[in-house]
Design an enzyme around this catalytic site. Structure first.
Site, PDB file in Angstrom:
ATOM      1  N   VAL A  91     -16.168  -6.005  10.231  1.00 29.05           N
ATOM      2  CA  VAL A  91     -15.658  -7.189   9.519  1.00 29.05           C
ATOM      3  C   VAL A  91     -16.796  -8.182   9.279  1.00 29.05           C
ATOM      4  O   VAL A  91     -17.021  -8.647   8.149  1.00 29.05           O
ATOM      5  CB  VAL A  91     -14.528  -7.877  10.324  1.00 29.05           C
ATOM      6  CG1 VAL A  91     -14.199  -9.255   9.751  1.00 29.05           C
ATOM      7  CG2 VAL A  91     -13.268  -7.013  10.336  1.00 29.05           C
TER       8      VAL A  91
ATOM      9  N   VAL B  27      -4.354 -14.946   8.196  1.00 31.92           N
ATOM     10  CA  VAL B  27      -3.412 -13.906   7.762  1.00 31.92           C
ATOM     11  C   VAL B  27      -3.695 -12.622   8.553  1.00 31.92           C
ATOM     12  O   VAL B  27      -4.832 -12.146   8.597  1.00 31.92           O
ATOM     13  CB  VAL B  27      -3.529 -13.667   6.243  1.00 31.92           C
ATOM     14  CG1 VAL B  27      -2.660 -12.492   5.816  1.00 31.92           C
ATOM     15  CG2 VAL B  27      -3.133 -14.926   5.481  1.00 31.92           C
TER      16      VAL B  27
ATOM     17  N   HIS C  59       0.256   1.578  16.218  1.00 34.98           N
ATOM     18  CA  HIS C  59       0.038   0.414  17.089  1.00 34.98           C
ATOM     19  C   HIS C  59       1.116   0.315  18.169  1.00 34.98           C
ATOM     20  O   HIS C  59       1.679  -0.744  18.417  1.00 34.98           O
ATOM     21  CB  HIS C  59      -0.039  -0.881  16.252  1.00 34.98           C
ATOM     22  CG  HIS C  59      -1.257  -0.920  15.377  1.00 34.98           C
ATOM     23  ND1 HIS C  59      -2.537  -1.052  15.874  1.00 34.98           N
ATOM     24  CD2 HIS C  59      -1.397  -0.807  14.034  1.00 34.98           C
ATOM     25  CE1 HIS C  59      -3.412  -1.024  14.887  1.00 34.98           C
ATOM     26  NE2 HIS C  59      -2.749  -0.866  13.757  1.00 34.98           N
TER      27      HIS C  59
ATOM     28  N   TYR D  48      -0.323   4.431  10.724  1.00 30.51           N
ATOM     29  CA  TYR D  48      -0.672   3.432  11.745  1.00 30.51           C
ATOM     30  C   TYR D  48       0.560   3.236  12.614  1.00 30.51           C
ATOM     31  O   TYR D  48       1.660   3.024  12.096  1.00 30.51           O
ATOM     32  CB  TYR D  48      -1.003   2.078  11.101  1.00 30.51           C
ATOM     33  CG  TYR D  48      -2.352   1.989  10.433  1.00 30.51           C
ATOM     34  CD1 TYR D  48      -3.527   2.214  11.140  1.00 30.51           C
ATOM     35  CD2 TYR D  48      -2.458   1.631   9.096  1.00 30.51           C
ATOM     36  CE1 TYR D  48      -4.772   2.108  10.526  1.00 30.51           C
ATOM     37  CE2 TYR D  48      -3.694   1.523   8.472  1.00 30.51           C
ATOM     38  CZ  TYR D  48      -4.854   1.756   9.189  1.00 30.51           C
ATOM     39  OH  TYR D  48      -6.067   1.651   8.586  1.00 30.51           O
TER      40      TYR D  48
ATOM     41  N   LYS E  80       2.306   1.694   7.376  1.00 26.54           N
ATOM     42  CA  LYS E  80       2.704   0.936   8.574  1.00 26.54           C
ATOM     43  C   LYS E  80       3.602   1.791   9.476  1.00 26.54           C
ATOM     44  O   LYS E  80       4.119   2.836   9.055  1.00 26.54           O
ATOM     45  CB  LYS E  80       3.454  -0.332   8.179  1.00 26.54           C
ATOM     46  CG  LYS E  80       2.653  -1.286   7.337  1.00 26.54           C
ATOM     47  CD  LYS E  80       1.342  -1.710   7.950  1.00 26.54           C
ATOM     48  CE  LYS E  80       1.495  -2.765   9.009  1.00 26.54           C
ATOM     49  NZ  LYS E  80       0.161  -3.265   9.457  1.00 26.54           N
TER      50      LYS E  80
ATOM     51  N   GLU F 172      -4.857   4.745  14.036  1.00 26.43           N
ATOM     52  CA  GLU F 172      -5.785   3.820  14.700  1.00 26.43           C
ATOM     53  C   GLU F 172      -6.457   4.393  15.937  1.00 26.43           C
ATOM     54  O   GLU F 172      -7.416   3.805  16.426  1.00 26.43           O
ATOM     55  CB  GLU F 172      -5.075   2.500  15.042  1.00 26.43           C
ATOM     56  CG  GLU F 172      -4.065   2.567  16.181  1.00 26.43           C
ATOM     57  CD  GLU F 172      -2.667   3.011  15.735  1.00 26.43           C
ATOM     58  OE1 GLU F 172      -2.514   3.407  14.566  1.00 26.43           O
ATOM     59  OE2 GLU F 172      -1.741   2.977  16.576  1.00 26.43           O
TER      60      GLU F 172
ATOM     61  N   GLU G  24      -6.360  18.606   7.125  1.00 29.71           N
ATOM     62  CA  GLU G  24      -6.587  19.455   8.305  1.00 29.71           C
ATOM     63  C   GLU G  24      -5.290  19.659   9.101  1.00 29.71           C
ATOM     64  O   GLU G  24      -4.985  20.782   9.531  1.00 29.71           O
ATOM     65  CB  GLU G  24      -7.677  18.840   9.202  1.00 29.71           C
ATOM     66  CG  GLU G  24      -8.075  19.767  10.335  1.00 29.71           C
ATOM     67  CD  GLU G  24      -9.350  19.349  11.062  1.00 29.71           C
ATOM     68  OE1 GLU G  24     -10.083  18.477  10.560  1.00 29.71           O
ATOM     69  OE2 GLU G  24      -9.606  19.916  12.145  1.00 29.71           O
TER      70      GLU G  24
ATOM     71  N   SER H  39     -11.139  -2.903   7.945  1.00 29.86           N
ATOM     72  CA  SER H  39     -12.051  -3.961   8.396  1.00 29.86           C
ATOM     73  C   SER H  39     -13.016  -4.334   7.276  1.00 29.86           C
ATOM     74  O   SER H  39     -13.374  -5.499   7.113  1.00 29.86           O
ATOM     75  CB  SER H  39     -12.831  -3.506   9.629  1.00 29.86           C
ATOM     76  OG  SER H  39     -11.996  -3.482  10.762  1.00 29.86           O
TER      77      SER H  39
ATOM     78  N   ARG I  51       0.843  -1.198   0.000  1.00 31.98           N
ATOM     79  CA  ARG I  51       0.000   0.000   0.000  1.00 31.98           C
ATOM     80  C   ARG I  51       0.879   1.250   0.000  1.00 31.98           C
ATOM     81  O   ARG I  51       2.097   1.168   0.184  1.00 31.98           O
ATOM     82  CB  ARG I  51      -0.906   0.008   1.249  1.00 31.98           C
ATOM     83  CG  ARG I  51      -2.013  -1.013   1.196  1.00 31.98           C
ATOM     84  CD  ARG I  51      -2.795  -1.084   2.491  1.00 31.98           C
ATOM     85  NE  ARG I  51      -2.016  -1.642   3.580  1.00 31.98           N
ATOM     86  CZ  ARG I  51      -2.446  -1.774   4.827  1.00 31.98           C
ATOM     87  NH1 ARG I  51      -3.647  -1.360   5.147  1.00 31.98           N
ATOM     88  NH2 ARG I  51      -1.683  -2.303   5.762  1.00 31.98           N
TER      89      ARG I  51
ATOM     90  N   ASP J  94     -23.767 -12.062  17.146  1.00 34.10           N
ATOM     91  CA  ASP J  94     -23.202 -10.971  17.936  1.00 34.10           C
ATOM     92  C   ASP J  94     -23.793 -11.061  19.340  1.00 34.10           C
ATOM     93  O   ASP J  94     -24.760 -11.792  19.568  1.00 34.10           O
ATOM     94  CB  ASP J  94     -23.488  -9.603  17.294  1.00 34.10           C
ATOM     95  CG  ASP J  94     -22.450  -8.565  17.714  1.00 34.10           C
ATOM     96  OD1 ASP J  94     -21.548  -8.244  16.919  1.00 34.10           O
ATOM     97  OD2 ASP J  94     -22.532  -8.069  18.865  1.00 34.10           O
TER      98      ASP J  94
ATOM     99  N   ALA K  56      -9.763 -12.093  13.339  1.00 34.97           N
ATOM    100  CA  ALA K  56      -9.346 -11.474  14.613  1.00 34.97           C
ATOM    101  C   ALA K  56      -7.941 -11.902  15.037  1.00 34.97           C
ATOM    102  O   ALA K  56      -7.529 -11.621  16.167  1.00 34.97           O
ATOM    103  CB  ALA K  56     -10.362 -11.800  15.710  1.00 34.97           C
TER     104      ALA K  56
ATOM    105  N   ASP L  17      -5.205 -10.690  14.405  1.00 38.09           N
ATOM    106  CA  ASP L  17      -4.330  -9.576  14.804  1.00 38.09           C
ATOM    107  C   ASP L  17      -4.542  -9.190  16.268  1.00 38.09           C
ATOM    108  O   ASP L  17      -3.762  -8.424  16.824  1.00 38.09           O
ATOM    109  CB  ASP L  17      -4.507  -8.372  13.867  1.00 38.09           C
ATOM    110  CG  ASP L  17      -5.913  -7.816  13.885  1.00 38.09           C
ATOM    111  OD1 ASP L  17      -6.850  -8.553  14.251  1.00 38.09           O
ATOM    112  OD2 ASP L  17      -6.093  -6.634  13.542  1.00 38.09           O
TER     113      ASP L  17
END
Ligand SMILES: NC(=O)c1ccc[n+]([C@@H]2O[C@H](COP(=O)([O-])OP(=O)(O)OC[C@H]3O[C@@H](n4cnc5c(N)ncnc54)[C@H](O)[C@@H]3O)[C@@H](O)[C@H]2O)c1
Length: 370
Positions: A179, A298, A96, A94, A75, A118, A323, A134, A15, A198, A268, A270
Site C-alpha cells: 500500500v 473507507v 476472512h 475472500y 466477498k 487471503e 489449478e 493493496s 466487483r 518503515d 489500515a 480494515d
C-alpha cells in the site's frame, strides 16, 4: 468441473470474481462456466460478453450453487447463501473467517470446502491474492487525498504537485509495504514531496534504490512521526503487523500539531486503523473531520473502482482457479503448498490454524484430509 460465478450481494460491492477473458481460459481447460445473470455489470462486463467467452448465464444464485462443483465469489458468502452451499462444494473467495466468529461457525456447518483467497501464499511467502487490492488502495489513497485537500471539501486548498514558483504539498506515508509504496509512487508522480516511513531497514534500503528522487524513505519511530506530521498536508496510514491490530501511530493530541485542513487517509482501517481518531467510513460518506483534520477511512477502497479492481483481482486468482478446477481440491492442495495454505475448511473441520486459534475451535491439519 462445473464452475459457478456468483453475483456479489454485499452492499457497495461491484466487483465480480471472473472476467470474460478468465471464462475463456477456464473453458479452454475443459470446464463448464455458469455465470449468474448480471454478475459482471458493475465491473463493465455484460451477460453477452460472458456468453461470447463460452459461459452459460444462469438466472438465480440457487441454480448456480445447485449445479456447480466449485463456486467463486469476491466477498465472503452472506447468510442468505449459507443454505444453498452444498456438501463438499468448493467455495473459492475472500473469507476472512478469523474476523467473524458467526461466519466461521455457520460456514463450518455447510460441510463445504472453503479455500480463502487471503491465506493462499506464493513460494516467497507473500499473499498473492491480497497484493492486487493493496496496490489499488495505495494508489487510490493519494487520489482521494488530493480530492479532499481541495477547499470545497474542507481541505487546505493546496495542489499536491504545486506549480512553477509554488512549492508542492508534503505527503507522509507510514508503512513502506505494498500500500505504502504504491501511495508514494502516485504522490511522487504528481510532484509532491514524499516521506515514506518503515521500520524494516532492508526494506528502506530497497526503497532508497527504487523510489523517485522526491521520495525520502525514513526509519519510522514515534519521534519521526511526531516531527513529520507537523509539516504534512497528507498522511497515509499503511502499516501492517501480520495477525495483529494496527498500532495507533497518531493520537488525538497529535492532530493539534498538524496544519488545519490536512487530510489523513487511514488505509489500515480494515485492521482497526493506525490513527487514534479513525473510524470506518463508506464510499457513500467517506470523510469526517476531527480537530480540523479531514479523515478518510473507507474500509473497502477497491470497491470504488470495480473495473480496475476486478481485472487486478482476477489476474491473480485465475491461475489458482484453473489449478483447483483441473486437479480437484485434494490434488491441488497436495501438489501446491500455497493452495493448501488457502484451505480453511473441509469436511466440517477447520484446517487453518489462525482461524481455529481465533475462536478456540478444534484445528485439523489439512494433510490429514488429503
Ligand atoms: N482500506 C482498504 O480498502 C485496504 C485495501 C488493501 C489493504 N488494506 C490494508 O492496508 C494495510 C497495509 O497493507 P500492505 O499490503 O501494504 O501490507 P504490507 O505488509 O505489504 O506492508 C506493511 C508495512 O508496514 C510496515 N510497518 C509495520 N509497523 C510499522 C510502523 N510502526 N511504522 C512504519 N511502518 C510499519 C511493515 O514493515 C511493512 O513494510 C493493511 O492493514 C491492509 O489490511 C486496506
Amino acid at each position: 468441473m462445473i464452475v459457478g460465478i456468483l453475483k456479489e450481494i454485499k452492499s457497495e460491492e461491484n466487483r465480480v470474481s471472473m472476467t470474460p477473458s478468465g471464462v475463456e481460459v477456464m473453458t479452454a481447460n475443459g470446464h463448464t462456466l455458469l455465470v449468474e445473470q448480471t454478475a459482471g455489470v458493475g465491473s463493465g462486463f455484460s451477460d453477452a460478453m460472458y456468453v461470447d467467452a463460452g459461459a452459460e448465464i444462469v438466472a438465480t444464485p440457487a441454480e448456480v450453487f445447485e449445479r456447480s462443483d466449485m463456486v467463486m465469489h469476491v466477498k465472503e458468502p452472506q447468510p442468505s447463501e449459507y443454505a444453498m452451499v452444498k456438501k463438499d462444494q468448493i467455495v473459492f473467495t475472500y473469507m476472512h473467517f478469523a474476523a467473524d466468529e458467526g461466519l466461521t461457525r455457520d460456514f463450518l456447518k455447510t460441510d463445504s470446502v472453503a479455500i480463502a483467497y487471503e491465506t493462499i501464499e506464493d513460494t516467497s511467502g507473500s499473499l498473492p491474492l491480497l497484493t492486487p487490492m493493496s496496490e489499488v488502495a495505495g494508489r487510490m489513497s493519494v487520489q482521494e487525498a488530493a480530492k479532499y485537500l481541495e477547499r470545497v471539501h474542507g481541505g487546505r486548498g493546496i495542489l499536491l504537485g504545486g506549480v512553477t514558483g509554488v512549492p508542492p504539498a508534503t505527503v507522509v506515508v507510514i508503512g513502506g509495504g505494498i500500500v505504502g509504496t504504491n501511495a508514494a509512487q502516485m504522490a511522487c508522480g504528481l510532484g509532491a514531496k514524499v516521506y515514506l516511513l518503515d521500520m524494516n531497514l532492508d526494506r528502506l534500503r530497497h526503497l532508497g534504490e527504487v523510489m523517485p528522487k522526491n521520495c525520502f524513505p525514513m526509519m519510522s519511530s514515534p519521534s519521526t512521526v511526531r516531527e513529520l506530521i507537523r509539516e504534512a498536508d497528507v498522511v497515509v496510514g499503511a502499516v501492517l503487523i501480520p495477525g495483529a491490530k494496527a498500532p495507533k501511530l497518531i493520537t488525538r493530541e497529535m492532530l493539534g500539531t498538524m496544519k488545519p485542513g490536512a487530510v489523513i487517509v487511514d488505509v489500515a482501517i480494515d485492521q482497526g486503523g493506525c490513527f487514534e481518531t479513525s473510524k470506518p467510513t463508506t464510499h457513500g460518506n467517506p470523510i469526517y473531520e476531527v480537530d480540523g483534520i479531514i479523515h478518510y477511512c473507507v474500509a473497502n477502497m477497491p470497491g470504488a473502482v470495480p473495473i480496475t479492481s476486478t481485472i487486478a483481482l482476477t489476474n491473480a486468482t485465475l491461475p489458482y482457479a484453473v489449478e483447483i478446477a483441473n486437479k480437484g481440491w485434494k490434488r491441488a492442495c497436495k501438489e501446491n503448498e500455497g493452495i493448501k495454505l488457502g484451505l480453511n475448511m473441509a469436511q466440517g473441520k477447520i484446517t487453518y490454524k489462525g482461524v481455529s486459534d481465533a475462536f478456540g475451535l478444534e484445528y485439523t491439519p489439512a494433510d490429514t484430509l488429503l
